[in-house]
Design a protein around this motif. Structure first.
Motif, PDB file in Angstrom:
ATOM      1  N   PRO A   3     -42.135  -0.702  10.856  1.00 54.93           N
ATOM      2  CA  PRO A   3     -42.593   0.681  10.911  1.00 54.93           C
ATOM      3  C   PRO A   3     -43.535   0.868  10.221  1.00 54.93           C
ATOM      4  N   ASP A   4     -44.568   1.686  10.623  1.00 55.21           N
ATOM      5  CA  ASP A   4     -45.672   2.121   9.829  1.00 55.21           C
ATOM      6  C   ASP A   4     -45.471   2.532   8.728  1.00 55.21           C
ATOM      7  N   ASP A   5     -46.630   2.317   7.770  1.00 55.83           N
ATOM      8  CA  ASP A   5     -46.319   2.995   6.400  1.00 55.83           C
ATOM      9  C   ASP A   5     -44.869   2.731   5.479  1.00 55.83           C
ATOM     10  N   GLN A   6     -44.469   1.565   5.875  1.00 54.72           N
ATOM     11  CA  GLN A   6     -43.200   1.163   5.196  1.00 54.72           C
ATOM     12  C   GLN A   6     -43.604   0.858   3.709  1.00 54.72           C
ATOM     13  N   VAL A   7     -42.515   1.177   2.844  1.00 53.64           N
ATOM     14  CA  VAL A   7     -42.661   0.207   1.406  1.00 53.64           C
ATOM     15  C   VAL A   7     -42.129  -0.898   1.579  1.00 53.64           C
ATOM     16  N   PRO A   8     -43.056  -1.876   0.959  1.00 56.73           N
ATOM     17  CA  PRO A   8     -42.999  -3.358   1.118  1.00 56.73           C
ATOM     18  C   PRO A   8     -41.825  -3.979   0.186  1.00 56.73           C
ATOM     19  N   LEU A   9     -41.637  -5.010   0.255  1.00 58.80           N
ATOM     20  CA  LEU A   9     -40.862  -6.028  -0.518  1.00 58.80           C
ATOM     21  C   LEU A   9     -39.119  -6.006  -0.515  1.00 58.80           C
ATOM     22  N   SER A  10     -38.619  -7.213  -0.361  1.00 57.15           N
ATOM     23  CA  SER A  10     -37.017  -7.239  -0.036  1.00 57.15           C
ATOM     24  C   SER A  10     -36.417  -7.047  -1.231  1.00 57.15           C
ATOM     25  N   ASP A  11     -36.971  -7.455  -2.332  1.00 54.87           N
ATOM     26  CA  ASP A  11     -36.304  -7.924  -3.693  1.00 54.87           C
ATOM     27  C   ASP A  11     -36.396  -6.749  -5.005  1.00 54.87           C
ATOM     28  N   GLY A  12     -35.446  -6.561  -5.658  1.00 54.07           N
ATOM     29  CA  GLY A  12     -35.847  -5.609  -6.667  1.00 54.07           C
ATOM     30  C   GLY A  12     -34.518  -5.465  -7.419  1.00 54.07           C
ATOM     31  N   ALA A  13     -34.863  -4.925  -8.629  1.00 50.94           N
ATOM     32  CA  ALA A  13     -33.715  -4.781  -9.736  1.00 50.94           C
ATOM     33  C   ALA A  13     -34.022  -3.541 -10.431  1.00 50.94           C
ATOM     34  N   ALA A  62     -37.833  -3.912   7.513  1.00 50.73           N
ATOM     35  CA  ALA A  62     -37.686  -3.839   8.711  1.00 50.73           C
ATOM     36  C   ALA A  62     -36.634  -2.574   9.247  1.00 50.73           C
ATOM     37  N   HIS A  63     -35.687  -2.626   8.600  1.00 49.64           N
ATOM     38  CA  HIS A  63     -34.740  -1.395   8.833  1.00 49.64           C
ATOM     39  C   HIS A  63     -34.637  -0.510   7.727  1.00 49.64           C
ATOM     40  N   HIS A  64     -35.115  -0.672   6.710  1.00 49.77           N
ATOM     41  CA  HIS A  64     -34.859   0.304   5.506  1.00 49.77           C
ATOM     42  C   HIS A  64     -36.354   0.160   4.505  1.00 49.77           C
ATOM     43  N   GLU A  65     -36.657   1.070   3.653  1.00 49.72           N
ATOM     44  CA  GLU A  65     -37.731   0.966   2.911  1.00 49.72           C
ATOM     45  C   GLU A  65     -37.497   0.219   2.035  1.00 49.72           C
ATOM     46  N   GLY A  66     -38.659  -0.719   1.386  1.00 51.88           N
ATOM     47  CA  GLY A  66     -38.627  -1.807   0.595  1.00 51.88           C
ATOM     48  C   GLY A  66     -38.157  -1.077  -0.717  1.00 51.88           C
ATOM     49  N   TRP A  67     -38.783  -2.266  -1.727  1.00 53.23           N
ATOM     50  CA  TRP A  67     -38.391  -2.449  -3.201  1.00 53.23           C
ATOM     51  C   TRP A  67     -39.637  -2.071  -4.242  1.00 53.23           C
ATOM     52  N   LEU A  68     -40.962  -1.857  -3.431  1.00 52.02           N
ATOM     53  CA  LEU A  68     -42.197  -1.687  -4.411  1.00 52.02           C
ATOM     54  C   LEU A  68     -42.409  -0.138  -4.597  1.00 52.02           C
ATOM     55  N   THR A  69     -41.438   0.347  -5.186  1.00 51.86           N
ATOM     56  CA  THR A  69     -41.549   1.733  -5.344  1.00 51.86           C
ATOM     57  C   THR A  69     -40.643   2.029  -7.028  1.00 51.86           C
ATOM     58  N   GLU A  70     -41.016   3.231  -7.440  1.00 53.86           N
ATOM     59  CA  GLU A  70     -40.340   3.414  -8.828  1.00 53.86           C
ATOM     60  C   GLU A  70     -39.148   4.090  -8.753  1.00 53.86           C
ATOM     61  N   TYR A  71     -38.726   4.723  -7.544  1.00 52.49           N
ATOM     62  CA  TYR A  71     -37.244   4.990  -7.502  1.00 52.49           C
ATOM     63  C   TYR A  71     -36.910   4.781  -6.215  1.00 52.49           C
ATOM     64  N   LYS A  72     -35.543   4.873  -6.015  1.00 51.22           N
ATOM     65  CA  LYS A  72     -35.021   4.337  -4.627  1.00 51.22           C
ATOM     66  C   LYS A  72     -33.536   4.759  -4.491  1.00 51.22           C
ATOM     67  N   VAL A  73     -33.221   5.602  -3.330  1.00 53.84           N
ATOM     68  CA  VAL A  73     -32.085   5.856  -3.005  1.00 53.84           C
ATOM     69  C   VAL A  73     -31.709   4.601  -2.107  1.00 53.84           C
ATOM     70  N   VAL A  74     -30.252   4.081  -2.639  1.00 56.70           N
ATOM     71  CA  VAL A  74     -29.767   3.095  -2.052  1.00 56.70           C
ATOM     72  C   VAL A  74     -28.153   3.158  -1.934  1.00 56.70           C
ATOM     73  N   SER A  75     -27.496   2.661  -0.665  1.00 55.74           N
ATOM     74  CA  SER A  75     -26.047   2.736  -0.602  1.00 55.74           C
ATOM     75  C   SER A  75     -25.553   1.786  -1.714  1.00 55.74           C
ATOM     76  N   ALA A  76     -24.532   2.242  -2.345  1.00 55.23           N
ATOM     77  CA  ALA A  76     -23.940   1.488  -3.555  1.00 55.23           C
ATOM     78  C   ALA A  76     -23.486   0.296  -2.957  1.00 55.23           C
ATOM     79  N   GLU A  77     -22.910   0.087  -1.639  1.00 55.59           N
ATOM     80  CA  GLU A  77     -22.313  -1.101  -1.067  1.00 55.59           C
ATOM     81  C   GLU A  77     -23.638  -2.216  -0.958  1.00 55.59           C
ATOM     82  N   ALA A  78     -24.656  -1.682  -1.208  1.00 56.62           N
ATOM     83  CA  ALA A  78     -25.774  -2.713  -0.895  1.00 56.62           C
ATOM     84  C   ALA A  78     -26.318  -3.264  -2.214  1.00 56.62           C
ATOM     85  N   LEU A  79     -25.441  -2.949  -3.362  1.00 55.93           N
ATOM     86  CA  LEU A  79     -26.018  -3.352  -4.705  1.00 55.93           C
ATOM     87  C   LEU A  79     -25.090  -4.389  -5.196  1.00 55.93           C
ATOM     88  N   VAL A  80     -25.507  -5.215  -6.344  1.00 56.21           N
ATOM     89  CA  VAL A  80     -24.862  -5.922  -7.025  1.00 56.21           C
ATOM     90  C   VAL A  80     -25.093  -5.733  -8.336  1.00 56.21           C
TER      91      VAL A  80
END
Ligand SMILES: NC(=O)c1ccc[n+]([C@@H]2O[C@H](COP(=O)([O-])OP(=O)(O)OC[C@H]3O[C@@H](n4cnc5c(N)ncnc54)[C@H](OP(=O)(O)O)[C@@H]3O)[C@@H](O)[C@H]2O)c1
Length: 238
Positions: free
Chosen positions: A61-71, A112-130
């Motif tokens: 999608p246009d204007d998407q936040v990049p990067l698939s990996d973050g902590a 591709a389907h969700h905003e990526g991780w190059l951001t300061e704060y991010k709302v994420v489904s708890a199920e998608a985290l470890v």
């Protein structure tokens, strides 16, 4: 939270000189089943480069936040979340909606389907985290979801004494080399550069082949390195 502001990077047109632009936006609020993560580190993989260049096989999608990996650190928890609490240290899973079973058409991806991780704060489904173990820094944990888990999966079934072939010095191969050594395997590594060969040896490679200077390196490999014997040879690259 919503009146507070944060910075993100958002992708520009693929292939343009400035890959991403800095934005200022509202800090989002977690909904049911979600947490708000203060992102403390994010990592770049080969995938992120081809996304920025417009070569990724899935539409982005246009204007998407990049990067698939973050902590980062959980700073707020939405209703119905029991897996995490404020203050927990977390990293992402590479496929945010794949909790079990095999990759399929419904499997979603960051960017591709969700905003990526190059951001300061991010709302994420708890199920998608470890959770992150205490011995890992945020920077170390952020490098694991894509390249390291790929390498780890490629090495399933490897036993002490096996010979593992790693190709190149990309993220996947470097993790595979280190995991294979930790498993007690012998590692043969290939690279195109003698300076990288020295680093591969430092990381524990038992034998390094330069695939540029030895054109038939596969023949050399079987004749001089494995002497025709290998129980289990793994090719972790791609
Ligand atoms: N990152 C992931 O999690 C992931 C997941 C699934 C699949 N993959 C796939 O796995 C592959 C590696 O990923 P990566 O992230 O590690 O990529 P990368 O960081 O771009 O590394 C690729 C490395 O492969 C070596 N190489 C390049 N051309 C080669 C050739 N013709 N013959 C032999 N080696 C060659 C180079 O090593 P030298 O410079 O040392 O020669 C290069 O650094 C990619 O195809 C990627 O799509 C990656």
């Amino acid at each position: 939270m919503t009146n507070k502001r944060m910075h993100s990077y958002r992708l520009t047109k693929p292939g343009s000189a400035n890959v991403a632009r800095l934005t200022e936006e509202a800090i989002p609020t977690p909904g049911h089943g979600q947490v708000l993560v203060h992102v403390r580190a994010s990592a770049i993989n080969f995938r992120d480069l081809i996304i920025a260049n417009g070569w990724y096989p899935l539409p982005i999608p246009d204007d998407q936040v990049p990067l698939s990996d973050g902590a980062g650190e959980v700073v707020a928890v939405g209703e119905g979340v029991s897996r995490f609490k404020k203050g927990d240290r977390v990293a992402n899973s590479f496929f945010p909606n794949l909790y079990a079973g095999k990759f399929n058409q419904a499997t979603q991806q960051w960017v591709a389907h969700h905003e990526g991780w190059l951001t300061e704060y991010k709302v994420v489904s708890a199920e998608a985290l470890v959770g992150i173990p205490d011995h890992l820094s945020f920077e170390e944990a952020a490098t694991l979801p894509c390249a390291a888990v790929t390498a780890w999966s490629a090495l399933q079934g490897v036993r002490a004494g096996d010979t593992v072939l790693t190709q190149g010095t990309g993220g996947v191969a470097l993790f595979a080399l280190q995991f294979a050594k930790a498993m007690g395997a012998r590692v043969i590594a290939t690279t195109s550069s003698w300076s990288k060969a020295a680093r591969l040896a430092e990381l524990g490679a038992d034998h390094v082949l330069n695939y540029k200077t030895v054109e038939e390196w596969g023949v050399d490999f079987h004749a001089n390195v494995t002497q025709g014997f290998h129980r289990n040879l793994t090719h972790p690259v791609g």
